[in-house]
Write a protein that holds these residues in place. Structure first.
Motif, short mmCIF file in Angstrom:
data_model
loop_
_atom_site.label_atom_id
_atom_site.label_comp_id
_atom_site.label_asym_id
_atom_site.label_seq_id
_atom_site.Cartn_x
_atom_site.Cartn_y
_atom_site.Cartn_z
N ALA A 21 0.85 -1.21 0.00
CA ALA A 21 0.00 0.00 0.00
C ALA A 21 0.88 1.26 0.00
O ALA A 21 0.61 2.22 -0.72
CB ALA A 21 -0.93 -0.01 1.22
N GLY A 22 1.95 1.22 0.79
CA GLY A 22 2.89 2.36 0.84
C GLY A 22 3.58 2.55 -0.50
O GLY A 22 3.76 3.68 -0.97
N ARG A 23 3.94 1.44 -1.12
CA ARG A 23 4.59 1.53 -2.43
C ARG A 23 3.63 2.13 -3.46
O ARG A 23 4.01 2.95 -4.30
CB ARG A 23 5.05 0.13 -2.86
N ARG A 24 2.38 1.74 -3.36
CA ARG A 24 1.39 2.26 -4.31
C ARG A 24 1.27 3.78 -4.17
O ARG A 24 1.20 4.51 -5.16
CB ARG A 24 0.06 1.55 -4.05
N VAL A 25 1.26 4.25 -2.93
CA VAL A 25 1.19 5.69 -2.71
C VAL A 25 2.40 6.39 -3.35
O VAL A 25 2.27 7.42 -4.01
CB VAL A 25 1.10 5.99 -1.19
N LEU A 26 3.57 5.81 -3.18
CA LEU A 26 4.77 6.42 -3.77
C LEU A 26 4.69 6.41 -5.29
O LEU A 26 5.10 7.36 -5.96
CB LEU A 26 6.03 5.67 -3.30
N GLU A 27 4.12 5.34 -5.85
CA GLU A 27 4.01 5.26 -7.31
C GLU A 27 3.03 6.31 -7.85
O GLU A 27 3.31 6.97 -8.85
CB GLU A 27 3.58 3.85 -7.73
N PRO A 295 -3.43 1.22 6.98
CA PRO A 295 -2.19 1.56 6.27
C PRO A 295 -1.66 2.95 6.63
O PRO A 295 -0.61 3.36 6.11
CB PRO A 295 -2.61 1.50 4.80
N VAL A 296 -2.38 3.68 7.50
CA VAL A 296 -1.99 5.08 7.76
C VAL A 296 -0.60 5.16 8.40
O VAL A 296 0.19 6.05 8.08
CB VAL A 296 -3.07 5.79 8.61
N GLY A 297 -0.27 4.23 9.29
CA GLY A 297 1.07 4.24 9.89
C GLY A 297 2.15 4.13 8.83
O GLY A 297 3.22 4.75 8.93
N THR A 298 1.88 3.33 7.81
CA THR A 298 2.85 3.19 6.71
C THR A 298 2.88 4.46 5.85
O THR A 298 3.95 4.92 5.45
CB THR A 298 2.48 1.98 5.83
N PHE A 299 1.72 5.04 5.59
CA PHE A 299 1.69 6.27 4.78
C PHE A 299 2.44 7.40 5.48
O PHE A 299 3.17 8.17 4.85
CB PHE A 299 0.25 6.69 4.47
N THR A 341 -11.60 -0.89 4.68
CA THR A 341 -10.53 -1.87 4.47
C THR A 341 -9.22 -1.15 4.11
O THR A 341 -9.22 0.03 3.77
CB THR A 341 -10.89 -2.81 3.30
N THR A 342 -8.15 -1.92 4.16
CA THR A 342 -6.84 -1.38 3.78
C THR A 342 -6.91 -0.81 2.36
O THR A 342 -6.42 0.29 2.10
CB THR A 342 -5.79 -2.53 3.80
N ALA A 343 -7.55 -1.56 1.46
CA ALA A 343 -7.60 -1.14 0.05
C ALA A 343 -8.40 0.16 -0.10
O ALA A 343 -8.00 1.05 -0.86
CB ALA A 343 -8.23 -2.24 -0.79
N VAL A 349 -6.48 7.66 -0.34
CA VAL A 349 -5.27 8.50 -0.22
C VAL A 349 -4.67 8.74 -1.61
O VAL A 349 -4.29 9.86 -1.96
CB VAL A 349 -4.24 7.86 0.75
N CYS A 350 -4.62 7.68 -2.42
CA CYS A 350 -4.05 7.82 -3.76
C CYS A 350 -4.87 8.80 -4.61
O CYS A 350 -4.33 9.63 -5.33
CB CYS A 350 -3.98 6.46 -4.46
N ALA A 351 -6.20 8.69 -4.49
CA ALA A 351 -7.07 9.58 -5.27
C ALA A 351 -6.82 11.03 -4.86
O ALA A 351 -6.77 11.93 -5.71
CB ALA A 351 -8.53 9.20 -5.04
#
Ligand code: IPM
Ligand code: MG
Length: 361
Positions: A21-27, A295-299, A341-343, A349-351
Protein backbone atom coordinates in the motif's frame (compact mmCIF):
# COMPACT_ATOMS: atom_id res chain seq x y z
CA UNK A 1 14.83 13.64 -13.27
CA UNK A 2 16.10 12.06 -10.05
CA UNK A 3 15.60 8.35 -9.43
CA UNK A 4 15.44 7.22 -5.81
CA UNK A 5 16.26 3.58 -5.20
CA UNK A 6 13.87 2.22 -2.58
CA UNK A 7 14.12 -1.20 -0.94
CA UNK A 8 10.83 -2.65 0.26
CA UNK A 9 10.94 -5.27 3.01
CA UNK A 10 7.35 -6.27 3.89
CA UNK A 11 8.50 -8.88 6.43
CA UNK A 12 5.68 -10.71 8.21
CA UNK A 13 1.98 -10.50 9.05
CA UNK A 14 0.24 -7.30 8.00
CA UNK A 15 3.60 -5.95 6.81
CA UNK A 16 2.80 -7.82 3.61
CA UNK A 17 -0.37 -5.75 3.23
CA UNK A 18 0.73 -2.29 4.29
CA UNK A 19 4.09 -2.14 2.49
CA UNK A 20 2.54 -2.71 -0.96
CA UNK A 21 0.00 0.00 0.00
CA UNK A 22 2.89 2.36 0.84
CA UNK A 23 4.59 1.53 -2.43
CA UNK A 24 1.39 2.26 -4.31
CA UNK A 25 1.19 5.69 -2.71
CA UNK A 26 4.77 6.42 -3.77
CA UNK A 27 4.01 5.26 -7.31
CA UNK A 28 0.93 7.45 -7.58
CA UNK A 29 2.93 10.34 -6.20
CA UNK A 30 5.75 9.80 -8.70
CA UNK A 31 3.16 9.68 -11.50
CA UNK A 32 2.27 13.28 -10.80
CA UNK A 33 5.78 14.60 -10.11
CA UNK A 34 8.15 15.68 -12.82
CA UNK A 35 11.31 15.99 -10.74
CA UNK A 36 11.70 12.49 -9.30
CA UNK A 37 10.77 8.88 -9.70
CA UNK A 38 11.34 5.64 -7.75
CA UNK A 39 13.03 2.38 -8.56
CA UNK A 40 11.83 -0.34 -6.20
CA UNK A 41 13.46 -3.60 -5.22
CA UNK A 42 11.51 -5.97 -2.99
CA UNK A 43 13.16 -8.31 -0.47
CA UNK A 44 11.06 -11.27 0.70
CA UNK A 45 12.81 -11.67 4.06
CA UNK A 46 11.03 -12.70 7.25
CA UNK A 47 9.34 -15.78 8.71
CA UNK A 48 8.70 -17.59 5.40
CA UNK A 49 12.27 -16.97 4.32
CA UNK A 50 13.41 -18.38 7.68
CA UNK A 51 11.44 -21.60 7.12
CA UNK A 52 13.17 -22.08 3.76
CA UNK A 53 16.67 -20.89 4.54
CA UNK A 54 17.08 -21.07 8.32
CA UNK A 55 17.70 -17.33 8.62
CA UNK A 56 15.47 -14.26 8.48
CA UNK A 57 17.57 -12.56 5.82
CA UNK A 58 20.68 -13.68 3.93
CA UNK A 59 24.19 -12.82 5.05
CA UNK A 60 24.59 -10.63 1.96
CA UNK A 61 21.35 -8.77 2.77
CA UNK A 62 22.92 -5.73 4.36
CA UNK A 63 25.10 -5.22 1.29
CA UNK A 64 22.04 -5.33 -0.94
CA UNK A 65 20.50 -2.54 1.14
CA UNK A 66 23.60 -0.34 1.31
CA UNK A 67 23.16 0.98 -2.22
CA UNK A 68 19.58 2.13 -1.63
CA UNK A 69 18.39 5.64 -0.86
CA UNK A 70 15.83 4.43 1.68
CA UNK A 71 14.11 1.31 2.99
CA UNK A 72 10.38 0.85 3.54
CA UNK A 73 9.87 -1.88 6.13
CA UNK A 74 6.72 -3.67 7.31
CA UNK A 75 7.18 -5.79 10.40
CA UNK A 76 9.08 -8.78 11.77
CA UNK A 77 7.31 -11.44 13.82
CA UNK A 78 5.89 -14.91 13.25
CA UNK A 79 3.68 -16.98 15.57
CA UNK A 80 5.84 -20.09 14.95
CA UNK A 81 9.27 -18.52 15.46
CA UNK A 82 10.43 -17.06 18.79
CA UNK A 83 10.17 -13.25 18.79
CA UNK A 84 13.79 -12.70 19.72
CA UNK A 85 14.87 -14.64 16.62
CA UNK A 86 12.66 -12.73 14.20
CA UNK A 87 13.60 -9.41 15.77
CA UNK A 88 17.36 -9.92 15.96
CA UNK A 89 17.48 -11.72 12.61
CA UNK A 90 15.85 -8.94 10.64
CA UNK A 91 14.83 -5.59 12.05
CA UNK A 92 17.60 -5.16 14.61
CA UNK A 93 20.09 -6.65 12.18
CA UNK A 94 19.25 -3.88 9.72
CA UNK A 95 19.03 -1.07 12.32
CA UNK A 96 22.33 -1.98 13.95
CA UNK A 97 24.05 -3.11 10.74
CA UNK A 98 23.27 0.19 9.02
CA UNK A 99 23.93 2.20 12.18
CA UNK A 100 20.44 3.72 12.20
CA UNK A 101 20.98 5.07 15.67
CA UNK A 102 18.20 7.65 15.78
CA UNK A 103 14.69 6.27 15.91
CA UNK A 104 12.20 9.09 15.42
CA UNK A 105 8.55 8.67 16.40
CA UNK A 106 6.20 11.61 15.83
CA UNK A 107 2.76 11.62 17.45
CA UNK A 108 -0.15 13.92 16.70
CA UNK A 109 -3.90 13.53 16.81
CA UNK A 110 -4.82 13.53 13.13
CA UNK A 111 -8.05 15.16 11.93
CA UNK A 112 -11.12 12.99 12.52
CA UNK A 113 -9.40 10.77 15.08
CA UNK A 114 -10.88 10.51 18.54
CA UNK A 115 -8.13 10.27 21.14
CA UNK A 116 -8.84 8.81 24.61
CA UNK A 117 -7.70 11.94 26.49
CA UNK A 118 -10.96 13.73 27.15
CA UNK A 119 -9.45 16.76 28.82
CA UNK A 120 -6.93 17.40 26.09
CA UNK A 121 -7.37 19.48 22.96
CA UNK A 122 -5.99 17.84 19.85
CA UNK A 123 -3.31 20.45 19.46
CA UNK A 124 -2.01 19.75 23.00
CA UNK A 125 -0.58 16.48 21.80
CA UNK A 126 2.20 17.09 19.31
CA UNK A 127 5.31 15.17 20.22
CA UNK A 128 8.35 13.61 18.65
CA UNK A 129 9.98 10.83 20.60
CA UNK A 130 13.65 10.24 19.78
CA UNK A 131 14.63 6.70 20.68
CA UNK A 132 18.26 5.57 20.98
CA UNK A 133 18.29 2.71 18.51
CA UNK A 134 21.57 0.82 18.70
CA UNK A 135 22.55 0.18 22.31
CA UNK A 136 21.19 0.53 25.85
CA UNK A 137 18.80 -2.22 26.90
CA UNK A 138 18.85 -3.62 23.33
CA UNK A 139 22.63 -4.01 23.18
CA UNK A 140 22.27 -7.77 22.91
CA UNK A 141 25.03 -8.28 25.45
CA UNK A 142 24.27 -10.98 27.97
CA UNK A 143 24.03 -14.69 28.32
CA UNK A 144 22.33 -17.66 29.82
CA UNK A 145 24.06 -20.58 31.50
CA UNK A 146 23.04 -23.77 33.31
CA UNK A 147 19.71 -23.79 31.48
CA UNK A 148 16.96 -25.66 33.28
CA UNK A 149 19.02 -26.19 36.43
CA UNK A 150 18.21 -24.48 39.71
CA UNK A 151 21.46 -22.53 39.40
CA UNK A 152 20.47 -21.09 36.01
CA UNK A 153 21.65 -17.51 35.45
CA UNK A 154 20.61 -15.09 32.70
CA UNK A 155 21.66 -11.50 32.03
CA UNK A 156 20.74 -8.76 29.57
CA UNK A 157 23.23 -5.99 29.96
CA UNK A 158 22.14 -2.45 29.26
CA UNK A 159 25.17 -0.92 27.70
CA UNK A 160 25.64 2.80 27.18
CA UNK A 161 28.64 4.36 25.52
CA UNK A 162 29.60 8.02 25.67
CA UNK A 163 29.69 8.12 21.86
CA UNK A 164 26.25 6.53 21.65
CA UNK A 165 24.67 8.82 24.24
CA UNK A 166 26.29 11.99 22.90
CA UNK A 167 25.18 11.36 19.35
CA UNK A 168 21.54 10.60 20.19
CA UNK A 169 21.23 13.55 22.52
CA UNK A 170 22.84 15.90 20.04
CA UNK A 171 20.40 14.61 17.41
CA UNK A 172 17.48 15.23 19.80
CA UNK A 173 18.61 18.75 20.75
CA UNK A 174 19.01 19.58 17.05
CA UNK A 175 15.53 18.22 16.28
CA UNK A 176 14.04 20.15 19.19
CA UNK A 177 15.77 23.29 17.89
CA UNK A 178 14.16 22.79 14.48
CA UNK A 179 10.63 22.66 15.92
CA UNK A 180 8.67 25.82 16.75
CA UNK A 181 8.63 25.37 20.53
CA UNK A 182 12.35 24.45 20.86
CA UNK A 183 11.50 22.30 23.85
CA UNK A 184 13.20 19.05 24.84
CA UNK A 185 12.50 16.63 27.68
CA UNK A 186 15.27 14.18 28.51
CA UNK A 187 13.82 10.97 29.98
CA UNK A 188 15.90 9.32 32.67
CA UNK A 189 15.89 6.87 35.54
CA UNK A 190 19.04 8.04 37.26
CA UNK A 191 17.45 7.81 40.69
CA UNK A 192 17.55 4.01 40.49
CA UNK A 193 20.08 3.28 37.75
CA UNK A 194 23.06 5.00 39.23
CA UNK A 195 25.77 4.45 36.63
CA UNK A 196 24.76 4.62 32.98
CA UNK A 197 21.73 6.84 33.55
CA UNK A 198 23.79 9.27 35.60
CA UNK A 199 26.21 9.48 32.68
CA UNK A 200 23.17 9.99 30.40
CA UNK A 201 22.06 12.96 32.55
CA UNK A 202 25.55 14.47 32.64
CA UNK A 203 25.86 14.22 28.88
CA UNK A 204 22.48 15.93 28.45
CA UNK A 205 23.71 18.90 30.50
CA UNK A 206 26.90 19.01 28.50
CA UNK A 207 25.20 18.84 25.07
CA UNK A 208 22.59 21.42 26.12
CA UNK A 209 25.37 24.05 26.18
CA UNK A 210 25.65 23.67 22.39
CA UNK A 211 21.96 24.61 22.09
CA UNK A 212 21.37 27.69 24.25
CA UNK A 213 18.08 28.43 22.46
CA UNK A 214 16.55 25.05 23.39
CA UNK A 215 14.60 24.91 26.66
CA UNK A 216 15.02 21.51 28.24
CA UNK A 217 14.13 19.57 31.33
CA UNK A 218 14.58 16.10 32.75
CA UNK A 219 11.82 13.69 33.67
CA UNK A 220 11.93 10.26 35.26
CA UNK A 221 10.44 7.68 32.92
CA UNK A 222 7.69 6.60 35.30
CA UNK A 223 6.66 10.18 35.97
CA UNK A 224 6.76 10.81 32.22
CA UNK A 225 3.89 8.37 31.64
CA UNK A 226 1.67 10.34 34.02
CA UNK A 227 2.78 13.63 32.49
CA UNK A 228 1.91 12.40 28.99
CA UNK A 229 -1.63 11.74 30.19
CA UNK A 230 -2.12 14.70 32.52
CA UNK A 231 -0.10 17.49 30.92
CA UNK A 232 0.45 16.55 27.27
CA UNK A 233 1.03 20.14 26.19
CA UNK A 234 4.06 20.40 28.49
CA UNK A 235 5.97 18.05 26.16
CA UNK A 236 7.28 18.53 22.64
CA UNK A 237 10.50 16.70 21.72
CA UNK A 238 11.40 13.79 23.99
CA UNK A 239 14.63 11.79 24.05
CA UNK A 240 14.94 8.45 25.81
CA UNK A 241 16.91 5.23 25.90
CA UNK A 242 16.00 2.32 23.66
CA UNK A 243 13.62 0.56 26.06
CA UNK A 244 12.20 3.64 27.76
CA UNK A 245 11.29 5.13 24.38
CA UNK A 246 9.88 1.81 23.18
CA UNK A 247 7.39 1.88 26.03
CA UNK A 248 6.63 5.60 25.91
CA UNK A 249 6.01 5.47 22.15
CA UNK A 250 3.30 2.82 22.51
CA UNK A 251 1.63 5.00 25.11
CA UNK A 252 1.99 8.00 22.79
CA UNK A 253 0.43 6.09 19.89
CA UNK A 254 -2.50 4.95 22.02
CA UNK A 255 -3.07 8.51 23.28
CA UNK A 256 -3.16 9.69 19.66
CA UNK A 257 -5.96 7.26 18.87
CA UNK A 258 -4.38 4.05 17.58
CA UNK A 259 -1.15 2.14 17.17
CA UNK A 260 -2.26 1.71 13.55
CA UNK A 261 -1.44 5.33 12.76
CA UNK A 262 1.99 5.68 14.30
CA UNK A 263 5.04 5.95 12.03
CA UNK A 264 8.72 5.66 12.71
CA UNK A 265 12.03 6.42 11.04
CA UNK A 266 15.29 4.62 11.79
CA UNK A 267 17.80 7.23 10.77
CA UNK A 268 21.50 7.21 10.08
CA UNK A 269 21.91 10.99 10.35
CA UNK A 270 25.36 11.04 8.72
CA UNK A 271 23.83 9.31 5.68
CA UNK A 272 26.62 6.77 5.51
CA UNK A 273 23.88 4.16 5.15
CA UNK A 274 20.25 4.23 4.05
CA UNK A 275 17.60 4.96 6.66
CA UNK A 276 14.57 2.76 7.22
CA UNK A 277 10.91 3.78 7.59
CA UNK A 278 8.18 1.59 9.10
CA UNK A 279 4.86 1.66 10.90
CA UNK A 280 5.31 0.83 14.58
CA UNK A 281 2.32 -1.53 14.85
CA UNK A 282 4.12 -4.83 14.26
CA UNK A 283 2.88 -7.93 12.45
CA UNK A 284 -0.64 -8.20 14.03
CA UNK A 285 -1.33 -11.86 13.17
CA UNK A 286 -4.85 -11.69 14.50
CA UNK A 287 -5.92 -9.58 11.52
CA UNK A 288 -3.40 -10.59 8.85
CA UNK A 289 -4.61 -11.52 5.39
CA UNK A 290 -8.05 -10.03 6.02
CA UNK A 291 -7.50 -6.62 4.45
CA UNK A 292 -8.26 -4.91 7.77
CA UNK A 293 -4.84 -3.42 8.54
CA UNK A 294 -4.67 0.34 8.91
CA UNK A 295 -2.19 1.56 6.27
CA UNK A 296 -1.99 5.08 7.76
CA UNK A 297 1.07 4.24 9.89
CA UNK A 298 2.85 3.19 6.71
CA UNK A 299 1.69 6.27 4.78
CA UNK A 300 2.95 8.56 7.53
CA UNK A 301 6.24 6.59 7.43
CA UNK A 302 6.32 7.26 3.67
CA UNK A 303 5.98 10.96 4.50
CA UNK A 304 9.03 10.69 6.76
CA UNK A 305 10.88 8.85 3.98
CA UNK A 306 10.14 11.68 1.55
CA UNK A 307 11.26 14.28 4.10
CA UNK A 308 14.49 12.37 4.59
CA UNK A 309 15.09 12.41 0.82
CA UNK A 310 14.62 16.19 0.91
CA UNK A 311 11.31 16.04 -1.00
CA UNK A 312 9.49 18.22 1.51
CA UNK A 313 6.75 19.48 -0.83
CA UNK A 314 5.88 15.95 -1.88
CA UNK A 315 5.95 14.85 1.77
CA UNK A 316 3.49 17.58 2.66
CA UNK A 317 1.21 16.57 -0.20
CA UNK A 318 1.07 12.98 1.03
CA UNK A 319 0.51 14.08 4.65
CA UNK A 320 -2.33 16.39 3.59
CA UNK A 321 -3.91 13.54 1.61
CA UNK A 322 -3.65 11.25 4.66
CA UNK A 323 -5.24 13.92 6.89
CA UNK A 324 -7.99 14.47 4.32
CA UNK A 325 -8.78 10.76 4.51
CA UNK A 326 -8.58 10.38 8.31
CA UNK A 327 -10.98 13.33 8.62
CA UNK A 328 -13.66 11.13 7.02
CA UNK A 329 -14.90 8.52 9.55
CA UNK A 330 -16.29 6.32 6.77
CA UNK A 331 -12.66 5.77 5.78
CA UNK A 332 -11.58 4.59 9.25
CA UNK A 333 -10.31 1.04 9.65
CA UNK A 334 -11.42 -1.22 12.48
CA UNK A 335 -8.72 -0.10 14.95
CA UNK A 336 -10.35 3.35 14.77
CA UNK A 337 -13.85 1.99 15.22
CA UNK A 338 -14.66 2.06 11.48
CA UNK A 339 -15.39 -0.48 8.77
CA UNK A 340 -13.02 0.55 5.96
CA UNK A 341 -10.53 -1.87 4.47
CA UNK A 342 -6.84 -1.38 3.78
CA UNK A 343 -7.60 -1.14 0.05
CA UNK A 344 -10.32 1.50 0.50
CA UNK A 345 -8.09 3.73 2.63
CA UNK A 346 -5.22 3.28 0.19
CA UNK A 347 -7.32 4.17 -2.84
CA UNK A 348 -8.76 7.21 -1.07
CA UNK A 349 -5.27 8.50 -0.22
CA UNK A 350 -4.05 7.82 -3.76
CA UNK A 351 -7.07 9.58 -5.27
CA UNK A 352 -6.42 12.62 -3.11
CA UNK A 353 -2.75 12.69 -4.08
CA UNK A 354 -3.70 12.52 -7.74
CA UNK A 355 -6.30 15.25 -7.26
CA UNK A 356 -3.80 17.60 -5.62
CA UNK A 357 -1.24 17.24 -8.40
CA UNK A 358 0.22 20.63 -9.45
CA UNK A 359 -2.41 23.20 -10.10
CA UNK A 360 -5.50 21.18 -9.29
CA UNK A 361 -6.19 22.16 -5.67
C1 IPM B 1 8.96 -1.25 18.27
C2 IPM B 1 8.61 -2.66 18.54
C3 IPM B 1 9.84 -3.54 18.60
C4 IPM B 1 10.80 -3.05 19.66
C5 IPM B 1 9.44 -4.99 18.82
C6 IPM B 1 8.72 -5.55 17.62
C7 IPM B 1 10.56 -5.85 19.24
O1 IPM B 1 7.89 -2.76 19.72
O2 IPM B 1 9.52 -0.95 17.20
O3 IPM B 1 8.66 -0.40 19.10
O4 IPM B 1 10.61 -3.27 20.84
O5 IPM B 1 11.77 -2.42 19.32
MG1 MG C 1 7.50 -0.94 20.63
Amino acid sequence: MKTYRIATVPGDGIGKEVVPAGRRVLEVLAGSESSFTFEFENFDWGGDYFRQHGEMMPESGLNALRGKDAILFGSAGDPHIPDHITLWGLRLKICQGLDQYANVRPTRILPGIDGPLKRCKDKDLNWVIVRENTEGEYSGVGGRVHQGHPIEVATDLSLMTRVGVERIQRFAFRLAQSRPRKLLTVITKSNAQRHAMVMWDEIASQISKEFPDVTWDRELVDAATARMVNRPASLDTIVATNLHADILSDLAAALAGSLGIAPTANINPERLYPSMFEPIHGSAFDIMGKGLANPVGTFWSVVMLLEHLGETDAAERVMKAVEHVTANPSLHTRDLGGMATTAQVTEAVCARIAATADGYI
